[in-house]
Design a protein around this motif. Structure first.
Motif, short mmCIF file in Angstrom:
data_model
loop_
_atom_site.label_atom_id
_atom_site.label_comp_id
_atom_site.label_asym_id
_atom_site.label_seq_id
_atom_site.Cartn_x
_atom_site.Cartn_y
_atom_site.Cartn_z
N GLY A 130 0.81 -1.21 0.00
CA GLY A 130 0.00 0.00 0.00
C GLY A 130 0.84 1.26 0.00
N THR A 131 1.92 1.24 0.76
CA THR A 131 2.82 2.40 0.80
C THR A 131 3.44 2.65 -0.56
OG1 THR A 131 3.30 1.96 3.14
CG2 THR A 131 4.85 3.37 1.94
N ALA A 132 3.88 1.58 -1.22
CA ALA A 132 4.50 1.71 -2.54
C ALA A 132 3.48 2.21 -3.56
CB ALA A 132 5.08 0.37 -2.98
N ALA A 133 2.26 1.68 -3.51
CA ALA A 133 1.22 2.11 -4.44
C ALA A 133 0.85 3.57 -4.22
CB ALA A 133 -0.02 1.22 -4.28
N ALA A 134 0.71 3.97 -2.96
CA ALA A 134 0.37 5.36 -2.65
C ALA A 134 1.45 6.31 -3.16
CB ALA A 134 0.17 5.53 -1.15
N GLN A 135 2.72 5.94 -2.97
CA GLN A 135 3.82 6.79 -3.43
C GLN A 135 3.83 6.91 -4.95
OE1 GLN A 135 6.27 8.49 -1.28
NE2 GLN A 135 6.12 9.53 -3.25
N LEU A 136 3.61 5.81 -5.62
CA LEU A 136 3.56 5.84 -7.09
C LEU A 136 2.43 6.74 -7.58
CD1 LEU A 136 4.08 4.85 -9.99
CD2 LEU A 136 2.69 2.83 -9.45
N LEU A 137 1.26 6.61 -6.98
CA LEU A 137 0.10 7.41 -7.40
C LEU A 137 0.32 8.89 -7.14
CD1 LEU A 137 -2.56 4.91 -6.08
CD2 LEU A 137 -2.32 5.57 -8.48
N LEU A 138 0.89 9.21 -5.97
CA LEU A 138 1.19 10.61 -5.67
C LEU A 138 2.18 11.19 -6.68
CD1 LEU A 138 1.47 10.38 -1.78
CD2 LEU A 138 -0.20 11.76 -3.03
N GLU B 257 -1.83 -3.80 -6.17
CA GLU B 257 -0.76 -2.99 -6.77
C GLU B 257 -0.11 -3.68 -7.97
OE1 GLU B 257 2.66 -3.71 -6.69
OE2 GLU B 257 2.40 -5.59 -5.59
N VAL B 258 -0.31 -5.00 -8.11
CA VAL B 258 0.22 -5.72 -9.26
C VAL B 258 -0.32 -5.14 -10.56
CG1 VAL B 258 0.23 -7.97 -10.41
CG2 VAL B 258 0.57 -7.84 -7.95
N GLU B 259 -1.58 -4.72 -10.54
CA GLU B 259 -2.18 -4.10 -11.72
C GLU B 259 -1.40 -2.85 -12.13
OE1 GLU B 259 -5.22 -3.52 -14.77
OE2 GLU B 259 -4.49 -5.23 -13.60
N LEU B 260 -0.98 -2.05 -11.15
CA LEU B 260 -0.20 -0.85 -11.43
C LEU B 260 1.16 -1.21 -12.01
CD1 LEU B 260 -0.97 1.28 -8.23
CD2 LEU B 260 -2.22 1.20 -10.39
N ALA C 249 10.44 -9.63 -8.33
CA ALA C 249 9.36 -8.82 -7.74
C ALA C 249 8.22 -9.71 -7.27
CB ALA C 249 8.84 -7.82 -8.77
N GLY C 250 7.25 -9.07 -6.59
CA GLY C 250 6.01 -9.73 -6.22
C GLY C 250 5.99 -10.29 -4.82
N VAL D 11 7.91 -5.36 -3.70
CA VAL D 11 6.63 -4.87 -4.21
C VAL D 11 6.74 -4.61 -5.71
CG1 VAL D 11 4.86 -3.10 -4.00
CG2 VAL D 11 6.10 -3.87 -1.97
N SER D 12 5.85 -5.22 -6.49
CA SER D 12 5.97 -5.20 -7.95
C SER D 12 5.95 -3.79 -8.53
CB SER D 12 4.85 -6.03 -8.58
OG SER D 12 4.96 -7.38 -8.23
N CYS D 13 5.01 -2.95 -8.06
CA CYS D 13 4.92 -1.62 -8.66
C CYS D 13 6.12 -0.75 -8.30
CB CYS D 13 3.60 -0.94 -8.27
SG CYS D 13 3.48 -0.36 -6.58
N GLU D 14 6.77 -1.07 -7.19
CA GLU D 14 7.99 -0.35 -6.81
C GLU D 14 9.16 -0.79 -7.70
OE1 GLU D 14 9.19 1.12 -2.51
OE2 GLU D 14 9.55 -1.02 -2.74
N VAL D 15 9.28 -2.09 -7.93
CA VAL D 15 10.34 -2.61 -8.80
C VAL D 15 10.15 -2.09 -10.22
CG1 VAL D 15 11.34 -4.70 -9.80
CG2 VAL D 15 10.68 -4.67 -7.39
#
Length: 447
Positions: free
Chosen positions: A21-29, A101-104, A143-144, A149-153
């Motif tokens: 969730g943290t990685a996804a939030a950072q990517l979205l921001l 977050e895998v979708e992202l 990743a995964g 975290v996949s979206c971070e990688v």
């Protein structure tokens, strides 16, 4: 670092923080999206949460009011949150897309994408694929569900870099457009029914790994698993099988060697990993990297040296011709039975742990090769009863892992296998199965 482009959503709810969730939030921001975070137990004073708030994220803690969905047009959830959660159920009523977050990550990554799933063997297979590609001196990232975290990688990968990702059913269920170039489906057993509520739901979640693939993509699948084979008529991707029973197609093996199609890859006796389960994982990895154009020499180099993923039938060391294996991840009878089937040499088994009311009679058929049993933890007495039923004469009960290893070593002879495969969870004596495994390794090295 890359950000999302052509992302059509403007107000996103991230439900559940943790790493994903943290990685996804950072990517979205970073992608210019309005982000709201809802986490029951998150502390707004932690550095990570304070940083997200500083960047403009709205953070709601202490409860899950339905108002967190107001103005939201997309929801990224923690994979562990079930779909009967009131927020998710309400989001689906409002036709708000619910993803993990895998979708992202799939939207971000531009290079070749390999995705691995299955009820067992995911981590070993994912690691093998990664190491084989790396051994061929090609760019590759891991990743995964394996811990990255996949979206971070994906934010740091280029067009010429392969991303190999391990995916659970929880993660796959939250995908819409996710499309691997190569998907790998290892096996399909009964699991996670408390989350999915039915075997059919669980199977469908796993099948999501190939749902968006086209004829330009590849599905590497276990031809020996009838549960997977029944999905094949609906698969659009090119099919590449692996099998330990069927010969001549995809990746396969005979008594002495492993092959891809009609090409011999290497002798089985040169492979460090042991066991039928690991042979399946190896064949899946070989099929995947051969499709990816990896040289046989790179495959051989990895299989001659790879000792296994930590705590999963991991080869620890050889001492005075005794072989030590750490299978602390074996937290149930099925996993321990797989481990025991992996050895032809006599085994001294270390087992026991949390008492969940399990009967161990189903383990008895797999104890034929066990010459001694060292038991510990809450289930020690139950395992002693099981040993008596199985006709094992040499059984000893201990309190600590150090004692267990010492007693096992006393009872061993040259060429014996000393195996930690507890068949139980670790929480009666240890915080995690990893801690239990580390204690075993330390005790072995103290001998």
């Amino acid at each position: 670092m890359k950000t999302l482009t052509n992302f059509s959503y403007h107000h996103v709810l991230v439900l559940g923080l943790a790493k994903s969730g943290t990685a996804a939030a950072q990517l979205l921001l970073d992608s210019g999206v309005n982000v709201r975070i809802n986490d029951l137990k998150a502390d707004k004073e932690t550095p990570e949460v304070r940083e997200l708030m500083k960047q403009g994220a709205e953070v709601i803690t202490g409860g899950h009011p339905l108002s967190v969905l107001d103005q939201v047009d997309y929801l990224v959830k923690n994979p562990g949150i079930p779909y009967d959660n009131p927020i998710i159920a309400e989001a689906e009523k409002r036709n708000i897309p619910v993803v993990t977050e895998v979708e992202l990550a799939g939207l971000l990554h531009e290079g070749p994408l390999v995705a691995v799933t299955g009820s067992n063997g995911k981590t070993t297979t994912t690691t093998l694929i990664h190491e084989m590609i790396k051994s061929d001196h090609q760019k590759v990232s891991l990743a995964g569900n394996i811990g990255h975290v996949s979206c971070e990688v994906a934010r740091n990968t280029g067009e010429d870099e392969t991303m190999v990702t391990e995916l659970s059913s929880f993660q796959l269920l939250g995908t819409e457009k996710f499309r691997p170039d190569i998907s790998v489906w290892l096996n399909l057993y009964e699991a996670h029914l408390d989350y999915h509520h039915s075997l059919e739901n669980y199977h469908q979640a796993k099948a999501q790994i190939t749902a968006n693939q086209t004829p330009a993509d590849t599905l590497v699948y276990n031809a020996d698993d009838e549960n997977i084979v029944k999905f094949l008529p609906d698969v659009k991707a090119k099919l590449v099988p692996f099998s330990i029973h069927k010969k001549g197609e995809g990746a396969w093996s005979d008594e002495t060697s492993i092959y891809f199609e009609n090409e011999r890859i290497m002798d089985k006796q040169d492979i460090l990993l042991v066991g039928e389960q690991n042979l399946q994982n190896i064949l899946a990895a070989v099929a995947t990297v051969k499709v990816n154009g990896i040289r046989n020499e790179a495959i051989q180099d990895v299989l001659k040296t790879f000792a296994g993923v930590e705590h999963r039938l991991q080869f620890v060391t050889k001492k005075n011709d005794r072989l030590f294996y750490n299978d602390s991840k074996a937290t149930n009878i099925l996993a321990t039975s797989y481990a025991l089937k992996s050895f032809e040499n006599p085994v001294i088994l270390l087992a026991g742990g949390l008492d969940r009311g399990t009967e161990f009679d189903s383990l008895i058929p797999h104890l034929n090769g066990v010459k001694s049993l060292v038991v510990f933890g809450e289930t020690a007495d139950l395992l002693i009863e099981t040993a008596n039923k199985a006709g094992i004469q040499d059984v000893v009960k201990v309190e600590t892992m150090n004692e267990a290893v010492q007693e096992a070593y006393k009872r061993s002879e040259e060429e014996d296998v000393i195996l930690l495969s507890p068949a139980c969870a670790s929480w009666d004596q240890y915080r995690t199965f990893e801690e239990r495994g580390h204690m075993f390794i330390q005790a072995v090295h103290k001998l």
